[in-house]
Design a protein around this motif. Structure first.
Motif, PDB file in Angstrom:
ATOM      1  N   PRO A  87       0.822  -1.215   0.000  1.00  0.00           N
ATOM      2  CA  PRO A  87       0.000   0.000   0.000  1.00  0.00           C
ATOM      3  C   PRO A  87       0.852   1.260   0.000  1.00  0.00           C
ATOM      4  CG  PRO A  87       0.101  -0.913   2.203  1.00  0.00           C
ATOM      5  CD  PRO A  87       0.797  -1.903   1.302  1.00  0.00           C
ATOM      6  N   THR A  88       0.226   2.371  -0.392  1.00  0.00           N
ATOM      7  CA  THR A  88       0.907   3.664  -0.331  1.00  0.00           C
ATOM      8  C   THR A  88       0.335   4.466   0.830  1.00  0.00           C
ATOM      9  OG1 THR A  88      -0.623   4.419  -2.062  1.00  0.00           O
ATOM     10  CG2 THR A  88       1.555   3.701  -2.752  1.00  0.00           C
ATOM     11  N   ASP A  89      -0.635   5.345   0.590  1.00  0.00           N
ATOM     12  CA  ASP A  89      -1.196   6.134   1.684  1.00  0.00           C
ATOM     13  C   ASP A  89      -2.653   5.785   1.986  1.00  0.00           C
ATOM     14  OD1 ASP A  89      -2.351   7.138  -0.607  1.00  0.00           O
ATOM     15  OD2 ASP A  89      -2.007   9.250  -0.135  1.00  0.00           O
ATOM     16  N   SER A 105       2.562   8.589   4.181  1.00  0.00           N
ATOM     17  CA  SER A 105       1.868   9.784   3.714  1.00  0.00           C
ATOM     18  C   SER A 105       2.559  10.358   2.488  1.00  0.00           C
ATOM     19  CB  SER A 105       1.845  10.841   4.821  1.00  0.00           C
ATOM     20  OG  SER A 105       3.147  11.357   5.037  1.00  0.00           O
ATOM     21  N   ARG A 106       1.840  11.233   1.779  1.00  0.00           N
ATOM     22  CA  ARG A 106       2.464  11.988   0.694  1.00  0.00           C
ATOM     23  C   ARG A 106       3.356  13.079   1.286  1.00  0.00           C
ATOM     24  NH1 ARG A 106      -2.451  13.194  -3.620  1.00  0.00           N
ATOM     25  NH2 ARG A 106      -3.248  11.060  -3.782  1.00  0.00           N
ATOM     26  N   ARG A 107       4.250  13.627   0.431  1.00  0.00           N
ATOM     27  CA  ARG A 107       5.138  14.677   0.913  1.00  0.00           C
ATOM     28  C   ARG A 107       4.379  15.995   1.105  1.00  0.00           C
ATOM     29  NH1 ARG A 107      10.824  14.858  -1.855  1.00  0.00           N
ATOM     30  NH2 ARG A 107      10.703  12.793  -0.915  1.00  0.00           N
ATOM     31  N   THR A 108       3.524  16.330   0.159  1.00  0.00           N
ATOM     32  CA  THR A 108       2.661  17.507   0.285  1.00  0.00           C
ATOM     33  C   THR A 108       1.302  17.125  -0.265  1.00  0.00           C
ATOM     34  OG1 THR A 108       3.148  18.423  -1.913  1.00  0.00           O
ATOM     35  CG2 THR A 108       4.651  19.027  -0.130  1.00  0.00           C
ATOM     36  N   GLU A 109       0.397  18.081  -0.260  1.00  0.00           N
ATOM     37  CA  GLU A 109      -0.943  17.793  -0.760  1.00  0.00           C
ATOM     38  C   GLU A 109      -0.918  17.419  -2.236  1.00  0.00           C
ATOM     39  OE1 GLU A 109      -5.381  19.560   0.106  1.00  0.00           O
ATOM     40  OE2 GLU A 109      -3.675  20.914   0.134  1.00  0.00           O
ATOM     41  N   ALA A 113       5.283  11.878  -3.687  1.00  0.00           N
ATOM     42  CA  ALA A 113       6.468  11.264  -3.095  1.00  0.00           C
ATOM     43  C   ALA A 113       6.215  10.968  -1.619  1.00  0.00           C
ATOM     44  CB  ALA A 113       7.665  12.195  -3.243  1.00  0.00           C
ATOM     45  N   LYS A 114       7.003  10.061  -1.043  1.00  0.00           N
ATOM     46  CA  LYS A 114       6.836   9.698   0.362  1.00  0.00           C
ATOM     47  C   LYS A 114       7.073  10.906   1.262  1.00  0.00           C
ATOM     48  CE  LYS A 114       7.818   4.734   0.649  1.00  0.00           C
ATOM     49  NZ  LYS A 114       8.675   3.717   1.291  1.00  0.00           N
ATOM     50  N   GLY A 115       6.180  11.078   2.239  1.00  0.00           N
ATOM     51  CA  GLY A 115       6.295  12.173   3.193  1.00  0.00           C
ATOM     52  C   GLY A 115       6.854  11.719   4.519  1.00  0.00           C
ATOM     53  N   TYR A 193     -19.022   3.877  -0.562  1.00  0.00           N
ATOM     54  CA  TYR A 193     -17.628   3.477  -0.735  1.00  0.00           C
ATOM     55  C   TYR A 193     -16.862   3.893   0.523  1.00  0.00           C
ATOM     56  CZ  TYR A 193     -18.823   3.244  -5.724  1.00  0.00           C
ATOM     57  OH  TYR A 193     -19.399   2.947  -6.930  1.00  0.00           O
ATOM     58  N   HIS A 194     -15.889   3.084   0.941  1.00  0.00           N
ATOM     59  CA  HIS A 194     -15.073   3.398   2.115  1.00  0.00           C
ATOM     60  C   HIS A 194     -13.605   3.450   1.722  1.00  0.00           C
ATOM     61  CE1 HIS A 194     -18.222   2.685   5.256  1.00  0.00           C
ATOM     62  NE2 HIS A 194     -18.742   1.940   4.292  1.00  0.00           N
ATOM     63  N   ARG A 195     -12.845   4.279   2.426  1.00  0.00           N
ATOM     64  CA  ARG A 195     -11.391   4.284   2.304  1.00  0.00           C
ATOM     65  C   ARG A 195     -10.810   4.937   3.555  1.00  0.00           C
ATOM     66  NH1 ARG A 195      -9.354   9.488  -0.008  1.00  0.00           N
ATOM     67  NH2 ARG A 195     -11.177  10.822  -0.278  1.00  0.00           N
ATOM     68  N   ALA A 196      -9.575   4.604   3.862  1.00  0.00           N
ATOM     69  CA  ALA A 196      -8.849   5.215   4.976  1.00  0.00           C
ATOM     70  C   ALA A 196      -7.557   5.783   4.425  1.00  0.00           C
ATOM     71  CB  ALA A 196      -8.550   4.185   6.060  1.00  0.00           C
ATOM     72  N   VAL A 197      -7.235   7.031   4.775  1.00  0.00           N
ATOM     73  CA  VAL A 197      -6.105   7.734   4.171  1.00  0.00           C
ATOM     74  C   VAL A 197      -5.219   8.337   5.253  1.00  0.00           C
ATOM     75  CG1 VAL A 197      -5.389   9.524   2.536  1.00  0.00           C
ATOM     76  CG2 VAL A 197      -7.562   8.331   2.198  1.00  0.00           C
ATOM     77  N   LEU A 198      -3.889   8.141   5.099  1.00  0.00           N
ATOM     78  CA  LEU A 198      -2.914   8.867   5.913  1.00  0.00           C
ATOM     79  C   LEU A 198      -2.457  10.075   5.102  1.00  0.00           C
ATOM     80  CD1 LEU A 198      -1.142   9.151   8.416  1.00  0.00           C
ATOM     81  CD2 LEU A 198       0.541   7.664   7.316  1.00  0.00           C
ATOM     82  N   HIS A 199      -2.902  11.256   5.509  1.00  0.00           N
ATOM     83  CA  HIS A 199      -2.672  12.464   4.715  1.00  0.00           C
ATOM     84  C   HIS A 199      -1.272  13.037   4.932  1.00  0.00           C
ATOM     85  CE1 HIS A 199      -6.666  13.050   2.952  1.00  0.00           C
ATOM     86  NE2 HIS A 199      -7.156  12.574   4.089  1.00  0.00           N
ATOM     87  N   PHE A 200      -0.900  13.961   4.045  1.00  0.00           N
ATOM     88  CA  PHE A 200       0.440  14.548   4.076  1.00  0.00           C
ATOM     89  C   PHE A 200       0.717  15.283   5.377  1.00  0.00           C
ATOM     90  CE2 PHE A 200      -2.061  18.195   3.024  1.00  0.00           C
ATOM     91  CZ  PHE A 200      -1.335  19.299   3.458  1.00  0.00           C
TER      92      PHE A 200
END
Length: 700
Positions: A87-89, A105-109, A113-115, A193-200
């Motif tokens: 997985p990514t984020d 997480s992403r580096r910025t919004e 790239a990996k944050g 629809y469901h999703r879980a996100v680790l934000h920047f």
């Protein structure tokens, strides 16, 4: 991959490419291969990313309606690789994270790239949200954790993070018990629809999206908000998650602060701004019990080292030095923080002394963490910057060389590089990107833009070194500097673009380059170093001569680059003392002896590189367990130089020159600096003007 039936393109998985933006240039392509699975390459054919296969042959790829893309084996339905397992984020229903797995997480919004944030199920079974070191972003450089499921009981540890089909998320423990991340019943998966996100910004959020109505479940009022404290302002007003700068002069423990207090006839030049319900769990250097609030503030106010005081409800006072880090604000907090600022009621004159003024930066970032309740965190890190001194130093540099160099704005270089899209290479102090600058309305020129990625005081020195060292040099074997950017915290250097990459890439590829080309390159590099040592107004010791710092132009002419470690000497100087600089395998012995450093350190590095040019082998070959300088001397002593060139016919036909070059290299790598020739003699030996005698053992 993204949801197809949601109006806005909502990405749920992406290849994490190692570029600033996580994106790749136009003309890149994805290929499905039998032995390596998916491969992403740039227009030049260089590999940017691939799916990692442990074994097996790929026959096909398949995407499921759950959102999992899998590579399948040739003779069965075995998954050799899948997006769910990598997985990514984002997590989707039916996806899980095993022990040791994580989200990044992403580096910025906008950057994929990996944050700096990770959601990880640790080896002990504890689910944690982690912050990584913001400079290195290395997986091993964990700064701290800001959430823990506390499922690390040795008798019943967590074994899997589950996001099931119904939208429940929980840590499954070894006895089959469940620790639910969110207690409330989720929306029906048949309707949402469901999703879980680790934000920047560190927010880990559960989302739902109506299959019929099209509205998200997390509104803007639930998002974290970042702001600078009073008397601080954003360095970049367009980046609300960026750095904050003080709008006043911070306190030091120098003489000027004492004089300031005297001038004000007893009026303390500093006061506090109050941050209610805010604490800083780290970086305290003093702890005092049975204090009241006023006594806590007075103690900090009278202490020139104290940058802030935290007063807790249990009557404990904590004194903090800069840098402050990991500040937390919550509605039920039991601490207040007092940050020391310049007294707005006091008329404090400036002493105007050089080298004493100090500024501080606040790095602000908020995190909203979702369990059964939401808590706001404010991360604040402050670090010292002698910005007034920098302004004087860089201003002097600009004045000295601006007649030859162009001063760019940061915005210009962002546009020129396509927001730093295409990476050409990276080193200890920065990353180099490809860019295009318009010369006029009809033509443009390709450039290489080096972006320093660290901003400590020593990095400021590296920036000035590179500008000073190469700004006024003109030689066909040196990279030409076009201009630079010194704006806020942004330090960038713009060079001419050299299309054939580094000498390292050229030497160590499978097909051995021609012997004639290598001879010409060796001589060209020697002439470039000679120019630095003897033909500049100030002698320049490069300090990091190696194949990675030699670039090749369109005619494969060598150009010395990367002057970030350069040491400048006036012409009447012969040596200097400095900290260790350079790269393992190319460092002369005097670096490790605290001995005076002279231009002979470049001679040593050149000798190592000359052997690499002759043999097309790396200085240190871990695969074959070979140290090149030792092996080369053994071959020379035993009269078996043909072992070095591995029976290559062209070199065998010119063994006389091969032997001369090896002997020159051994003279250059003598452990005793006094035995090494200077670069003028080296150049003359390469050109056949000076006879080359047999060298002694370089390391007796």
């Amino acid at each position: 991959m993204w949801f197809d039936k949601i109006p806005d393109k909502t990405i749920v998985w992406h290849a994490q490419v190692n570029t600033t933006t996580g994106l790749v240039p136009d003309g890149s392509r994805v290929t499905l291969t039998i032995d390596r699975g998916l491969i992403l390459t740039d227009p030049r054919g260089q590999e940017l990313w691939r799916s990692s296969l442990d074994s097996g042959s790929v026959s096909r790829g398949r995407i499921t309606d759950a959102g999992n893309f899998a590579l399948l084996s040739e003779d069965s339905e075995t998954e050799l690789w899948s997006s769910f397992a990598n997985p990514t984020d984002t997590l989707l229903p039916t996806q899980s994270i095993e022990v040791g797995g994580n989200l990044s997480s992403r580096r910025t919004e906008t950057s994929l790239a990996k944050g700096r944030f990770r959601l990880r199920l640790g080896d002990d079974g504890d689910l944690q949200l982690l912050v990584l070191n913001s400079k290195s972003l290395a997986e091993t450089d964990e700064y701290f954790s800001y959430y823990s499921s506390k499922t690390n009981d040795p008798s019943n540890p967590g074994i899997q993070l589950v996001f099931n089909q119904s939208g429940y998320m929980y840590v499954l423990q070894s006895n089959d018990s469940r620790f639910y991340i969110k207690d409330e019943v989720p929306k029906s998966s048949s309707d949402y629809y469901h999703r879980a996100v680790l934000h920047f910004d560190g927010l880990f959020a559960l989302y739902y999206h109506s299959k019929g109505q099209g509205n998200n479940g997390l509104g803007d009022n639930r998002r974290p908000k970042c702001q600078c404290p009073e008397m601080f302002s954003l360095v970049d007003s367009s980046d609300e998650y960026g750095d904050c700068k003080p709008d006043f002069k911070m306190q030091t423990c120098g003489a000027e602060d004492s004089k300031t207090a005297d001038v004000n006839a007893g009026v303390n030049p500093y006061e506090f701004i109050r941050l209610n319900r805010t604490k800083f769990p780290t970086s305290d250097y003093g702890k005092y019990a049975n204090y009241d609030e006023e006594l806590c503030k007075a103690s900090c106010l009278s202490d020139c080292f104290c940058a802030a005081a935290v007063f807790r409800s249990d009557q404990v006072c904590l004194k903090k030095k800069f840098p402050l880090s990991f500040g937390q604000r919550s509605l039920d907090g039991d601490s207040d923080t007092f940050i020391k600022v310049l007294n707005r009621a006091a008329d404090v004159p400036s002493t105007g002394k050089k080298g004493k003024n100090r500024d501080w930066l606040i790095i602000g970032c908020s995190v909203l963490l979702g369990t059964s309740a939401f808590v706001n965190f404010i991360f604040v890190a402050l670090y010292s910057k002698k910005r007034l001194k920098q302004a004087r130093d860089i201003g002097a540099t600009s004045t000295a060389i601006e007649s030859n160099l162009r001063v760019f704005t940061y915005r210009e270089l962002v546009a020129a590089t396509g927001d730093f899209m295409e990476e050409l290479g990276r080193g200890a102090f920065g990353i180099v990107y490809k860019g295009t600058l318009k010369v006029n309305s009809d033509s443009e020129v390709t450039v290489a833009v080096k972006k320093l990625d660290r901003f400590a005081q020593e990095d400021e020195k590296e920036f000035k070194n590179e500008i000073n060292a190469i700004g006024q040099t003109h030689h066909k074997n040196l990279v030409r500097l076009i201009g630079f950017c010194n704006e806020g915290q942004n330090r960038l250097i713009v060079y001419e673009y050299l299309p054939h990459g580094t000498l390292a890439d050229y030497l160590f590829r499978r097909q051995r380059p021609s012997w004639e080309d290598r001879r010409r390159i060796a001589v060209g590099i020697a002439r470039g170093i000679l120019y630095l040592h003897e033909e500049c107004s100030e002698q320049i010791i490069h300090c990091d001569i190696k194949p990675q710092n030699i670039l090749l132009d369109e005619n494969y002419c060598p150009r010395i680059s990367d002057f970030g470690l350069a040491k400048l000497l006036m012409m009447n100087q012969t040596h200097t003392l400095t900290n260790i600089r350079g790269t393992k395998g190319y460092l002369a012995a005097e670096w490790f002896r605290n001995s005076p450093i002279t231009s002979k350190v470049d001679v040593y590095s050149y000798g190592v590189m000359l052997l690499e040019i002759v043999c097309c082998k790396k200085a240190v070959d871990l695969e074959d367990s070979v140290i090149l300088i030792d092996w080369a001397y053994d071959c020379f002593r035993q009269g078996s130089l043909d072992d070095l060139i591995e029976d290559n016919l062209v070199e065998i036909d010119d063994m006389e020159t091969v032997e001369i070059y090896v002997k020159i290299a051994i003279w250059c790598i003598q452990e005793e600096p006094g035995l090494r020739p200077n670069m003028r003699i080296v150049t003359q030996m390469l050109e056949g003007v000076v006879q080359v005698h047999d060298p002694p053992n370089p390391s007796p």
